[in-house]
Design an enzyme around this catalytic site. Sequence first.
Site, PDB file in Angstrom:
ATOM      1  N   HIS A 177      62.050   7.283  66.581  1.00 38.04           N
ATOM      2  CA  HIS A 177      61.905   8.757  66.631  1.00 38.04           C
ATOM      3  C   HIS A 177      60.588   9.241  66.025  1.00 38.04           C
ATOM      4  O   HIS A 177      60.554  10.291  65.380  1.00 38.04           O
ATOM      5  CB  HIS A 177      63.089   9.421  65.902  1.00 38.04           C
ATOM      6  CG  HIS A 177      64.401   9.210  66.609  1.00 38.04           C
ATOM      7  ND1 HIS A 177      64.753   9.912  67.742  1.00 38.04           N
ATOM      8  CD2 HIS A 177      65.450   8.380  66.346  1.00 38.04           C
ATOM      9  CE1 HIS A 177      65.965   9.526  68.147  1.00 38.04           C
ATOM     10  NE2 HIS A 177      66.406   8.586  67.328  1.00 38.04           N
ATOM     11  N   ASP A 209      67.613   5.311  62.331  1.00 37.18           N
ATOM     12  CA  ASP A 209      68.491   5.222  63.500  1.00 37.18           C
ATOM     13  C   ASP A 209      67.711   4.838  64.754  1.00 37.18           C
ATOM     14  O   ASP A 209      66.516   5.105  64.872  1.00 37.18           O
ATOM     15  CB  ASP A 209      69.193   6.566  63.749  1.00 37.18           C
ATOM     16  CG  ASP A 209      68.196   7.695  63.996  1.00 37.18           C
ATOM     17  OD1 ASP A 209      67.215   7.781  63.230  1.00 37.18           O
ATOM     18  OD2 ASP A 209      68.388   8.472  64.950  1.00 37.18           O
ATOM     19  N   GLU A 210      68.411   4.225  65.649  1.00 41.46           N
ATOM     20  CA  GLU A 210      67.934   3.964  67.012  1.00 41.46           C
ATOM     21  C   GLU A 210      66.535   3.354  67.058  1.00 41.46           C
ATOM     22  O   GLU A 210      65.706   3.742  67.885  1.00 41.46           O
ATOM     23  CB  GLU A 210      67.981   5.265  67.836  1.00 41.46           C
ATOM     24  CG  GLU A 210      69.396   5.813  67.935  1.00 41.46           C
ATOM     25  CD  GLU A 210      69.495   7.108  68.731  1.00 41.46           C
ATOM     26  OE1 GLU A 210      70.408   7.199  69.557  1.00 41.46           O
ATOM     27  OE2 GLU A 210      68.683   8.030  68.518  1.00 41.46           O
ATOM     28  N   ALA A 211      66.301   2.390  66.204  1.00 41.43           N
ATOM     29  CA  ALA A 211      65.005   1.694  66.217  1.00 41.43           C
ATOM     30  C   ALA A 211      65.103   0.554  67.227  1.00 41.43           C
ATOM     31  O   ALA A 211      64.992  -0.624  66.890  1.00 41.43           O
ATOM     32  CB  ALA A 211      64.675   1.179  64.819  1.00 41.43           C
TER      33      ALA A 211
END
Length: 513
Positions: A267, A330-332
């Site tokens: 992100h 998150d969401e790496a």
Amino acid sequence: MLALALFVSCNKDAGDSAPDSGIDDSAADDTGARVPALGLVPIPEIVDVGEGEFVLDAGASIAWTGGGEGEAELLALALRGSTGWALPVVEGDGDVRLVLDAALDVPLEGYELDVDPSGVTITAPDTAGLYWGTQTLRELLPPPTLGADETAVAPTIPFVHVEDAPRFEWRGFMIDVARHFFPVADLERLIDLLALHKLNRLHVHLTDDQGWRIEISAWPDLTAIGGSTEVGGGAGGFYTQAEWQALVAYGAARHITLVPEIDFPGHSHAALASYGQLNEDGVPLDLYTGEGVITTPLWLDGEITYTFVEDVWTEMAAITPGPWVHIGGDEAIDATPDEYAAFLTWLGDVIMAQDKTPIGWDEIGSVDLEPPYLAQLWWHPDLAADAAANGATIISSPPEHAYLEMIQSADATYGDDWAGIVTTQDAYDWNPVRGGVDEIDVAGVEAALWTEWIDTVEKMDFMTWPRLCAIAEVGWTAEPDWTDFVERMPLHGERLDALGVGYYETPEIAWRR
Ligand code: TNX
């Protein structure tokens, strides 16, 4: 004292509680029918309702003893507009008395509140407890008194004895200001509403692919470029460090700790669009203004990335007096597990060197970080459980209950639905202790509002309320009861009306409008 002779009680064990309240417990067999009628949200642990009421008048004063002057000032401030009265704040005795008493045996943030013919007394061992007591008092007053406009409705307060304390120490709300920016005034209004519901953390998601919202002096283009737009291509915006500090102070006065989130290593698009040198090829990315979730990763092989991240957190720590910072995580999805673990471990050390406690989304449970830290359960309960086993404390934010960008009805015109329709009952009927984690390891609950679809305060209100009333009660109350909540909410809706909150009129509640 006649007025105290008849009390009805809501607490299930009224017979053996409140030993020194002076209340006639023989009435406790009563159904307690008048307690739901008070519409208190979140419901206190013990409420004994008496016969009669105290009425504030134009000469009323708000007094404090032993501490709590700031809390008394805020109560006066909240009531001056609607009453049109001076409501002076005085030390010692008055009509409303805030008494700081370290010897009072209630848990942290707890308080006792008594209304009798002599006035109102709120007693607590800490100023947070006094403050939450003043919020209960505001709810005991007629709803129009909560508004900013002068009202002719008399400020009556029913005779009552309240004993109260929260179930969880962490009762939070997350607002995403990266996808759509909300200026300081909107967040101050939000803080006021959180405070009424005894929520005590505001987690601000300050960075994401679509925007960078906090001034970092060493890297000014983060805001000059990364803050210049938002989802849909609007003007975006950012907080100066001075604005952020003022907001932190505004929250602190209301016993709400601000928790800044800088979301790395995924992100990170807005940062990489702001500075070419943060990219392997030296070329800045184009700004991203789409609604869809992307997860642009930091360039983890670039030395400059580590200088950059450390600069950011050094400045952030300096403007964040609270103990916690949220590091994202998150969401790496582009990082290998080893790369992810190496980055998070390094970042954990950076944060620890700043004397802050890091919080990360539940993916950080895949890394054995050094406690203390907190993991925020959202989509991987197994990883949250791993984090707990590694010594982390859990903040519970399951999307199917606590993600307020989820639609609330099948005919909703905006919002997401990847976690399904989230009704007010869904926001209410769940236990933050979940996913194989013990109660002792759960700090509490946090609702989240991701703002891809939410670009106005009107939409924020509509998605947030009344579901956040439900989650506030899940965080505060030891024994939530949906049927009882539904009975209390119509009156609470009148409070939200008085405060100008454009909530969703869910058919689950018999609103009085
Ligand atoms: C998941 S929750 C996200 C956000 C999105 C949200 C939309 C989390 C850690 N990541 O980036 O905004 O879903 O519903």
